[in-house]
Design a protein around this motif. Structure first.
Motif, mmCIF file in Angstrom:
data_model
loop_
_atom_site.group_PDB
_atom_site.id
_atom_site.type_symbol
_atom_site.label_atom_id
_atom_site.label_comp_id
_atom_site.label_asym_id
_atom_site.label_seq_id
_atom_site.Cartn_x
_atom_site.Cartn_y
_atom_site.Cartn_z
ATOM 1 N N MET A 207 0.824 -1.216 0.000
ATOM 2 C CA MET A 207 0.000 0.000 0.000
ATOM 3 C C MET A 207 0.856 1.265 0.000
ATOM 4 N N ILE A 208 1.958 1.247 0.696
ATOM 5 C CA ILE A 208 2.863 2.409 0.695
ATOM 6 C C ILE A 208 3.457 2.594 -0.698
ATOM 7 N N LEU A 209 3.900 1.494 -1.318
ATOM 8 C CA LEU A 209 4.441 1.571 -2.675
ATOM 9 C C LEU A 209 3.356 2.013 -3.663
ATOM 10 N N ALA A 210 2.145 1.503 -3.500
ATOM 11 C CA ALA A 210 1.036 1.897 -4.372
ATOM 12 C C ALA A 210 0.735 3.391 -4.232
ATOM 13 N N THR A 211 0.778 3.897 -3.020
ATOM 14 C CA THR A 211 0.558 5.327 -2.775
ATOM 15 C C THR A 211 1.643 6.156 -3.445
ATOM 16 N N LEU A 212 2.874 5.767 -3.250
ATOM 17 C CA LEU A 212 3.991 6.484 -3.874
ATOM 18 C C LEU A 212 3.878 6.459 -5.397
ATOM 19 N N ASN A 213 3.600 5.292 -5.961
ATOM 20 C CA ASN A 213 3.455 5.190 -7.416
ATOM 21 C C ASN A 213 2.257 5.976 -7.928
ATOM 22 N N GLY A 214 1.188 6.021 -7.160
ATOM 23 C CA GLY A 214 0.024 6.816 -7.543
ATOM 24 C C GLY A 214 0.358 8.299 -7.597
ATOM 25 N N ILE A 215 1.064 8.773 -6.593
ATOM 26 C CA ILE A 215 1.461 10.185 -6.562
ATOM 27 C C ILE A 215 2.410 10.500 -7.714
ATOM 28 N N LEU A 216 3.380 9.636 -7.950
ATOM 29 C CA LEU A 216 4.328 9.859 -9.047
ATOM 30 C C LEU A 216 3.632 9.839 -10.409
ATOM 31 N N ALA A 217 2.695 8.907 -10.595
ATOM 32 C CA ALA A 217 1.962 8.840 -11.865
ATOM 33 C C ALA A 217 1.103 10.081 -12.064
ATOM 34 N N SER A 218 0.491 10.566 -10.996
ATOM 35 C CA SER A 218 -0.327 11.769 -11.093
ATOM 36 C C SER A 218 0.523 12.984 -11.425
ATOM 37 N N ILE A 219 1.668 13.107 -10.788
ATOM 38 C CA ILE A 219 2.576 14.220 -11.090
ATOM 39 C C ILE A 219 3.013 14.154 -12.550
ATOM 40 N N ALA A 220 3.332 12.949 -13.023
ATOM 41 C CA ALA A 220 3.759 12.786 -14.419
ATOM 42 C C ALA A 220 2.637 13.182 -15.383
ATOM 43 N N LEU A 221 1.408 12.728 -15.110
ATOM 44 C CA LEU A 221 0.279 13.070 -15.982
ATOM 45 C C LEU A 221 0.015 14.567 -15.976
#
Length: 157
Positions: free
Chosen positions: A65-79
């Motif tokens: 869940m921590i990795l998923a949160t981090l990846n979600g934030i990074l993907a959102s920033i990228a988009l």
């Protein structure tokens, strides 16, 4: 220093006499901004959870869940950076995406993963939990995004 000035800015904006929660135009714009943020967050978050679910790699649920949160934030920033880069320089787009959306993304990720945890017991994607996670992820930051637009005139998109 930055936190103190941000706190002063928020207090000042909340005290503005023309601030209110009844502007349909601002709610629509905040909803569109929130939907873009949700698209990025969900892609990174769901992709990470799906990876672990499909591969069967045995990681602790909290680590996933921590990795998923981090990846979600990074993907959102990228988009959001990609979207904004059509309107401004890439460096400025990146700074804008981080500066204006980070609180929204954290609230969104916490809501989505909290719902997943409460309804499935961990990092597990099922057909029935996805719409609930997305709804929670959309609604959690929406008032903040409205406030930011209405009181401060600031948005990502």
């Amino acid at each position: 220093m930055a936190a103190e000035s941000r706190s002063n800015l928020m207090a000042h904006a909340a005290a503005l006499p023309d601030f209110h929660w009844h502007c349909r135009h601002t709610w629509r714009r905040a909803s569109v901004n929130t939907a873009w943020c949700l698209t990025g967050c969900a892609a990174g978050d769901f992709g990470t959870i799906a990876f672990f679910q499909l591969t069967g790699i045995a990681w602790p649920t909290m680590a996933i869940m921590i990795l998923a949160t981090l990846n979600g934030i990074l993907a959102s920033i990228a988009l959001e950076t990609a979207i904004l880069s059509r309107q401004m320089a890439l460096r400025t787009a990146f700074k804008t995406a981080i500066g204006m959306s980070l609180i929204s993304m954290i609230a969104m990720e916490a809501a989505m993963n909290g719902v997943d945890w409460l309804l499935t017991g961990g990092a597990m994607l099922t057909w029935w939990v996805l719409p609930i996670m997305l709804l929670a992820g959309f609604l959690a930051p929406l008032p903040y995004n409205y406030w930011r637009l209405k009181a401060l005139g600031r948005a990502c998109h």
